[in-house]
Design a protein around this motif. Structure first.
Motif, PDB file in Angstrom:
ATOM      1  N   PHE A  53       0.859  -1.178   0.000  1.00 54.91           N
ATOM      2  CA  PHE A  53       0.000   0.000   0.000  1.00 54.91           C
ATOM      3  C   PHE A  53       0.895   1.227   0.000  1.00 54.91           C
ATOM      4  N   GLU A  54       0.285   2.376  -0.251  1.00 57.72           N
ATOM      5  CA  GLU A  54       1.041   3.614  -0.382  1.00 57.72           C
ATOM      6  C   GLU A  54       0.282   4.739   0.319  1.00 57.72           C
ATOM      7  N   ILE A  55       1.020   5.714   0.805  1.00 56.22           N
ATOM      8  CA  ILE A  55       0.429   6.969   1.246  1.00 56.22           C
ATOM      9  C   ILE A  55       0.839   7.996   0.199  1.00 56.22           C
ATOM     10  N   SER A  56      -0.162   8.565  -0.460  1.00 62.33           N
ATOM     11  CA  SER A  56       0.076   9.480  -1.576  1.00 62.33           C
ATOM     12  C   SER A  56       0.563  10.843  -1.077  1.00 62.33           C
ATOM     13  N   PRO A  57       1.050  11.690  -1.988  1.00 59.41           N
ATOM     14  CA  PRO A  57       1.497  13.035  -1.598  1.00 59.41           C
ATOM     15  C   PRO A  57       0.396  13.888  -0.950  1.00 59.41           C
ATOM     16  N   ILE A  58      -0.876  13.544  -1.205  1.00 59.93           N
ATOM     17  CA  ILE A  58      -1.960  14.310  -0.578  1.00 59.93           C
ATOM     18  C   ILE A  58      -2.467  13.643   0.698  1.00 59.93           C
ATOM     19  N   GLY A  59      -1.803  12.563   1.129  1.00 65.78           N
ATOM     20  CA  GLY A  59      -2.113  11.940   2.408  1.00 65.78           C
ATOM     21  C   GLY A  59      -3.187  10.876   2.387  1.00 65.78           C
ATOM     22  N   SER A  60      -3.526  10.341   1.215  1.00 67.54           N
ATOM     23  CA  SER A  60      -4.535   9.289   1.153  1.00 67.54           C
ATOM     24  C   SER A  60      -3.866   7.929   0.951  1.00 67.54           C
ATOM     25  N   TYR A  61      -4.572   6.884   1.390  1.00 65.34           N
ATOM     26  CA  TYR A  61      -4.081   5.525   1.185  1.00 65.34           C
ATOM     27  C   TYR A  61      -4.365   5.089  -0.240  1.00 65.34           C
TER      28      TYR A  61
ATOM     29  N   TRP B 239      13.221  -9.303  -3.462  1.00 67.17           N
ATOM     30  CA  TRP B 239      12.889  -8.062  -2.781  1.00 67.17           C
ATOM     31  C   TRP B 239      11.643  -7.482  -3.437  1.00 67.17           C
ATOM     32  N   ARG B 240      10.610  -7.238  -2.614  1.00 70.41           N
ATOM     33  CA  ARG B 240       9.344  -6.719  -3.121  1.00 70.41           C
ATOM     34  C   ARG B 240       8.923  -5.488  -2.325  1.00 70.41           C
ATOM     35  N   LEU B 241       8.396  -4.516  -3.034  1.00 69.35           N
ATOM     36  CA  LEU B 241       7.934  -3.280  -2.420  1.00 69.35           C
ATOM     37  C   LEU B 241       6.679  -3.554  -1.606  1.00 69.35           C
ATOM     38  N   GLN B 242       6.726  -3.228  -0.300  1.00 66.65           N
ATOM     39  CA  GLN B 242       5.568  -3.458   0.570  1.00 66.65           C
ATOM     40  C   GLN B 242       4.883  -2.155   0.971  1.00 66.65           C
ATOM     41  N   PHE B 243       5.648  -1.059   1.014  1.00 65.37           N
ATOM     42  CA  PHE B 243       5.086   0.236   1.401  1.00 65.37           C
ATOM     43  C   PHE B 243       5.816   1.334   0.646  1.00 65.37           C
ATOM     44  N   HIS B 244       5.072   2.390   0.297  1.00 63.30           N
ATOM     45  CA  HIS B 244       5.690   3.546  -0.378  1.00 63.30           C
ATOM     46  C   HIS B 244       4.978   4.820   0.067  1.00 63.30           C
ATOM     47  N   GLN B 245       5.756   5.888   0.204  1.00 64.67           N
ATOM     48  CA  GLN B 245       5.185   7.202   0.506  1.00 64.67           C
ATOM     49  C   GLN B 245       5.979   8.265  -0.234  1.00 64.67           C
ATOM     50  N   ALA B 246       5.257   9.230  -0.796  1.00 64.13           N
ATOM     51  CA  ALA B 246       5.897  10.368  -1.484  1.00 64.13           C
ATOM     52  C   ALA B 246       5.394  11.652  -0.840  1.00 64.13           C
TER      53      ALA B 246
ATOM     54  N   ILE C 226      11.708  14.536 -15.059  1.00 68.39           N
ATOM     55  CA  ILE C 226      12.516  15.116 -16.132  1.00 68.39           C
ATOM     56  C   ILE C 226      11.567  15.481 -17.266  1.00 68.39           C
ATOM     57  N   SER C 227      11.650  16.723 -17.723  1.00 70.40           N
ATOM     58  CA  SER C 227      10.803  17.196 -18.816  1.00 70.40           C
ATOM     59  C   SER C 227      11.686  17.832 -19.873  1.00 70.40           C
ATOM     60  N   ASP C 228      11.597  17.342 -21.103  1.00 66.99           N
ATOM     61  CA  ASP C 228      12.429  17.840 -22.207  1.00 66.99           C
ATOM     62  C   ASP C 228      13.911  17.839 -21.842  1.00 66.99           C
ATOM     63  N   GLY C 229      14.330  16.806 -21.144  1.00 63.06           N
ATOM     64  CA  GLY C 229      15.734  16.648 -20.773  1.00 63.06           C
ATOM     65  C   GLY C 229      16.182  17.480 -19.587  1.00 63.06           C
ATOM     66  N   VAL C 230      15.257  18.225 -18.969  1.00 66.09           N
ATOM     67  CA  VAL C 230      15.603  19.081 -17.833  1.00 66.09           C
ATOM     68  C   VAL C 230      14.982  18.512 -16.561  1.00 66.09           C
ATOM     69  N   VAL C 231      15.800  18.378 -15.519  1.00 62.32           N
ATOM     70  CA  VAL C 231      15.311  17.894 -14.230  1.00 62.32           C
ATOM     71  C   VAL C 231      14.586  19.040 -13.535  1.00 62.32           C
ATOM     72  N   LYS C 232      13.335  18.815 -13.161  1.00 58.44           N
ATOM     73  CA  LYS C 232      12.563  19.848 -12.468  1.00 58.44           C
ATOM     74  C   LYS C 232      13.182  20.125 -11.105  1.00 58.44           C
ATOM     75  N   ALA C 233      13.113  21.387 -10.668  1.00 54.95           N
ATOM     76  CA  ALA C 233      13.711  21.791  -9.392  1.00 54.95           C
ATOM     77  C   ALA C 233      12.952  21.212  -8.201  1.00 54.95           C
ATOM     78  N   THR C 234      11.642  21.102  -8.314  1.00 52.73           N
ATOM     79  CA  THR C 234      10.852  20.535  -7.218  1.00 52.73           C
ATOM     80  C   THR C 234      10.510  19.094  -7.543  1.00 52.73           C
ATOM     81  N   GLY C 235      10.268  18.329  -6.525  1.00 55.09           N
ATOM     82  CA  GLY C 235       9.956  16.921  -6.710  1.00 55.09           C
ATOM     83  C   GLY C 235       9.320  16.368  -5.463  1.00 55.09           C
ATOM     84  N   SER C 236       9.781  15.205  -5.053  1.00 54.35           N
ATOM     85  CA  SER C 236       9.239  14.593  -3.842  1.00 54.35           C
ATOM     86  C   SER C 236      10.314  13.790  -3.126  1.00 54.35           C
ATOM     87  N   LEU C 237      10.204  13.795  -1.805  1.00 52.49           N
ATOM     88  CA  LEU C 237      10.999  12.894  -0.982  1.00 52.49           C
ATOM     89  C   LEU C 237      10.208  11.609  -0.897  1.00 52.49           C
ATOM     90  N   ARG C 238      10.877  10.497  -1.077  1.00 56.12           N
ATOM     91  CA  ARG C 238      10.174   9.220  -1.112  1.00 56.12           C
ATOM     92  C   ARG C 238      10.788   8.245  -0.129  1.00 56.12           C
TER      93      ARG C 238
END
Length: 127
Positions: free
Chosen positions: A43-51, A117-124, A94-106
């Motif tokens: 399962f994951e917790i999304s950037p807006i805080g939902s499961y 090895w299998r992904l069991q949890f993810h959060q951004a 990455i957009s048009d070869g340029v790395v965006k300045a903002t992103g997410s901590l994951r």
């Protein structure tokens, strides 16, 4: 049990590769490959805080753009148990070869399950 390499560099390389594969692979061509990456209880917790359920994550992975790319950096891998790793990193699209300045901590929790090895949890968290 299983033989798990303990070297920090090897661990960072292993989980960098697994995270990049999940983000960059066009799974719509081979959806069964996802079972080798995703834990049954994922399962994951999304950037807006939902499961987000495993099935929702699978659906996203199957329909995401095959051309979308991400720059992943600042990897940290922490062993929580012999079969459980915490992986933290910065992700910027990455957009048009340029790395965006903002992103997410994951953060991801990977479990050694059925000899892989299998992904069991993810959060951004946007930053």
């Amino acid at each position: 049990m299983h033989n798990i390499e303990k070297s920090a560099d090897t661990q960072i390389e292993r989980f960098t590769q697994r995270e990049e594969t999940l983000l960059h692979t066009d799974f719509s061509q081979s959806p069964t490959l996802l079972d080798g990456f995703l834990h049954p209880e994922l399962f994951e917790i999304s950037p807006i805080g939902s499961y987000t359920s495993r099935s929702e994550i699978v659906n996203w992975l199957l329909v995401k753009s095959p051309t979308q790319r991400w720059h992943l950096s600042q990897f940290k891998v922490v062993e929580l148990a012999a079969d459980t790793m915490l992986v933290c990193y910065q992700a910027n699209s990455i957009s048009d070869g340029v790395v965006k300045a903002t992103g997410s901590l994951r953060s991801s929790i990977w479990r050694f399950h059925d000899q892989q090895w299998r992904l069991q949890f993810h959060q951004a968290t946007k930053n």
